[in-house]
Design an enzyme around this catalytic site. Structure first.
Site, PDB file in Angstrom:
ATOM      1  N   CYS A 194      19.932  65.992   8.401  1.00  0.00           N
ATOM      2  CA  CYS A 194      18.687  66.764   8.393  1.00  0.00           C
ATOM      3  C   CYS A 194      18.925  68.227   8.693  1.00  0.00           C
ATOM      4  CB  CYS A 194      17.695  66.165   9.391  1.00  0.00           C
ATOM      5  SG  CYS A 194      18.386  65.924  11.036  1.00  0.00           S
TER       6      CYS A 194
ATOM      7  N   LYS B 141      12.871  50.005  15.512  1.00  0.00           N
ATOM      8  CA  LYS B 141      13.002  49.554  14.129  1.00  0.00           C
ATOM      9  C   LYS B 141      14.075  50.386  13.438  1.00  0.00           C
ATOM     10  CE  LYS B 141      11.258  50.707  10.254  1.00  0.00           C
ATOM     11  NZ  LYS B 141      12.344  50.441   9.262  1.00  0.00           N
TER      12      LYS B 141
ATOM     13  N   GLU C 181      11.422  64.225  14.749  1.00  0.00           N
ATOM     14  CA  GLU C 181      12.568  65.005  14.275  1.00  0.00           C
ATOM     15  C   GLU C 181      12.648  64.759  12.783  1.00  0.00           C
ATOM     16  OE1 GLU C 181      15.713  65.908  12.624  1.00  0.00           O
ATOM     17  OE2 GLU C 181      16.745  64.412  13.872  1.00  0.00           O
TER      18      GLU C 181
ATOM     19  N   GLU D   3      14.277  69.598   0.493  1.00  0.00           N
ATOM     20  CA  GLU D   3      15.431  68.948   1.112  1.00  0.00           C
ATOM     21  C   GLU D   3      16.035  67.948   0.127  1.00  0.00           C
ATOM     22  OE1 GLU D   3      16.526  67.087   5.439  1.00  0.00           O
ATOM     23  OE2 GLU D   3      14.675  66.390   4.497  1.00  0.00           O
TER      24      GLU D   3
END
Length: 498
Positions: free
Chosen positions: A307, A199, A273, A404
């Site tokens: 990331c 997906k 991850e 983040e």
């Protein structure tokens, strides 16, 4: 919706150092034909969804709708998993050398169609064509080449003789590196004999759907790769499906945590991850100009949508002023604008929602007392844009030092001793990556051994290679992708055929 021009500062024409740059646009026509609407890719064919809901993907630089695509339903996921399960029997029985031929063929087609794919990625994602052309696409092909080489050598990968595939892999990928994350997931899964239901992210589905065409062009057996589009509801249906043996997810920590809870108690193998808040540590003996280039690449590459971005700069006090002066001069040369202009350094933010998050967190940084600076530059009137930004006077308690941001925003902290640098670098719930800048090899080794990060770069940043494992600790997830280590998540090492 967040404002497009999000820093109250007089705009000035963008400069390119000592020289001005004439526009060097790539033709959007190179992306090939984009259909007005797309269904799913199931069993080797494009099929309609069982539902009637459709989503839209837009060009972040212009806000123009590119295409509609199907919102995947549980029935669509059922069909895709069933197709993958049916294909698994024959695919897993193929000799590794035969599977390798398909992977090599896919890699070569990606190389042949790299200009098309790079332009399509920039249009759908917003990242500069220089990055999709020179970074993303070469790495995509390299991952398929690399894992094609492993397909007939699994006995020598360190997981025992004749390690067996798991079955059907359900894979969910993010929007920041759509095609590269696809390669990170699909290449090792196919090399080890698994079949796939993938997906893509709901804001960047187009290159995954174009990859489906490549699978057909390569003659990949039907059902080995299936692609179901949709938002988080589709992803949840895929990861929860009882006939999926392996779940691989790259994305935010909250979603990763939810997936881990969802499949707890099942026999599914899981790799995650997730987010990061990497420290880029600059010691007083570091080469300033080289370090500045690494800092810029660490946080402004892909608009900070990375990331493992070096979003926290830890600089030794004695060189703080010198380094910041050099960094600001370099930031003043960055060109923000049209992603299809080959001169562009920073493209568009991927979506209005992401722009709103970046804006909210930077506003919080100012409210908490940090000092904000951005170079003057003219932003386009339409699209989602954010100037490269640096915060000084940041403390460990500031939200911009802990959360983040996933945008072109750098927080600067200082340290006096190597021990303090390590303590501050590790003071985060994340543990994905870090960078070290110093001329002393002994200091690199001392620091790296004490950093709680899955990847540590020395005198460089954001360097990737298919032979090297990548992954994190703590709230940055678990499992590794890339290298020999990237095979293990797709192998049943407890049930070897000896």
């Amino acid at each position: 919706m967040a404002k497009k021009k999000n820093i109250e500062e007089p705009a000035a024409p963008q400069r390119g150092g000592l020289f001005s740059y004439a526009p060097a646009p790539e033709s959007p026509a190179a992306a090939g034909d984009i259909a007005t609407s797309y269904g799913h890719f199931i069993g080797g064919e494009f099929v309609d969804s069982s539902g009637n809901e459709a989503l839209k993907t837009v060009n972040p630089a212009t806000e123009q709708v590119l295409a509609e695509f199907a919102q995947g339903t549980e029935e669509d996921v059922d069909r895709a998993v069933a197709a993958a399960r049916k294909a698994f029997t024959d695919w897993s029985a193929l000799p590794g050398s035969e599977r390798a031929k398909y992977l090599f063929r896919i890699a070569r087609i990606i190389q042949e169609r790299s200009r098309e794919l790079a332009v399509l990625e920039s249009i759908d994602n917003g990242k500069p064509i220089r990055e999709t052309r020179d970074v993303d696409l070469p790495l995509v092909a390299a991952h398929f080449f690399y894992y094609a080489g492993w397909a007939d050598k699994l006995d020598f990968a360190g997981y025992g003789p004749n390690p067996r595939p798991l079955g059907v892999a359900g894979q969910v990928i993010p929007w920041n590196f759509p095609l590269l994350m696809l390669a990170w997931k699909i290449a090792p899964a196919l090399a080890t004999g698994n079949t796939v239901v993938l997906k893509p992210a709901e804001t960047t589905p187009l290159t995954a759907l174009r990859f489906a065409e490549i699978c057909r062009q390569a003659g990949l057996p039907k059902g080995v790769v299936n692609i179901v589009t949709g938002d988080g509801r589709t992803g949840a249906a895929l990861t929860a499906h009882p006939d999926v043996n392996k779940v691989a997810f790259t994305g935010s920590t909250p979603v990763g945590r939810a997936i881990a809870k969802q499949i707890a108690g099942t026999r599914k193998k899981l790799s995650l991850e997730l987010g990061g808040k990497a420290a880029n540590i600059v010691f007083d003996d570091a080469p300033i100009d080289q370090a500045v280039e690494g800092i810029v690449n660490g946080i402004f590459f892909n608009q900070g949508h990375v990331c493992c971005a070096g979003s926290r700069l830890l600089v030794q006090e004695s060189i703080h002023d010198e380094l910041l002066d050099a960094l600001k001069r370099r930031m003043g040369t960055l060109r923000v604008g049209d992603p299809l202009d080959k001169n562009t350094d920073i493209g568009a933010i991927n979506s209005a929602a992401q722009l709103a998050r970046i804006t909210a967190l930077t506003d919080a940084g100012e409210a908490e007392g940090a000092e904000r600076w951005s170079p003057a530059c003219e932003l386009p009137g339409t699209g989602f844009w954010f100037r490269p930004t640096v915060f000084t006077g940041v403390s460990q308690a500031h939200r911009i030092a802990q959360e983040e941001i996933f945008g072109p925003v750098l927080s600067v902290l200082t340290f006096r001793t190597p021990a303090e640098a390590v303590e501050k670098a590790n003071n985060t719930p994340f543990g994905l990556s870090a960078g070290i800048w110093t001329e002393k090899g002994s200091r690199i080794l001392w620091t790296a051994n004490r950093l709680k990060a899955g990847v540590v770069w020395a005198n460089t940043f954001n360097k990737f290679d298919p032979t090297s494992p990548f992954g994190g600790y703590k709230e940055s997830g678990y499992g590794r992708e890339g290298g020999r280590h990237g095979l293990e998540p797709y192998l049943n090492v407890e049930a070897r055929d000896v």
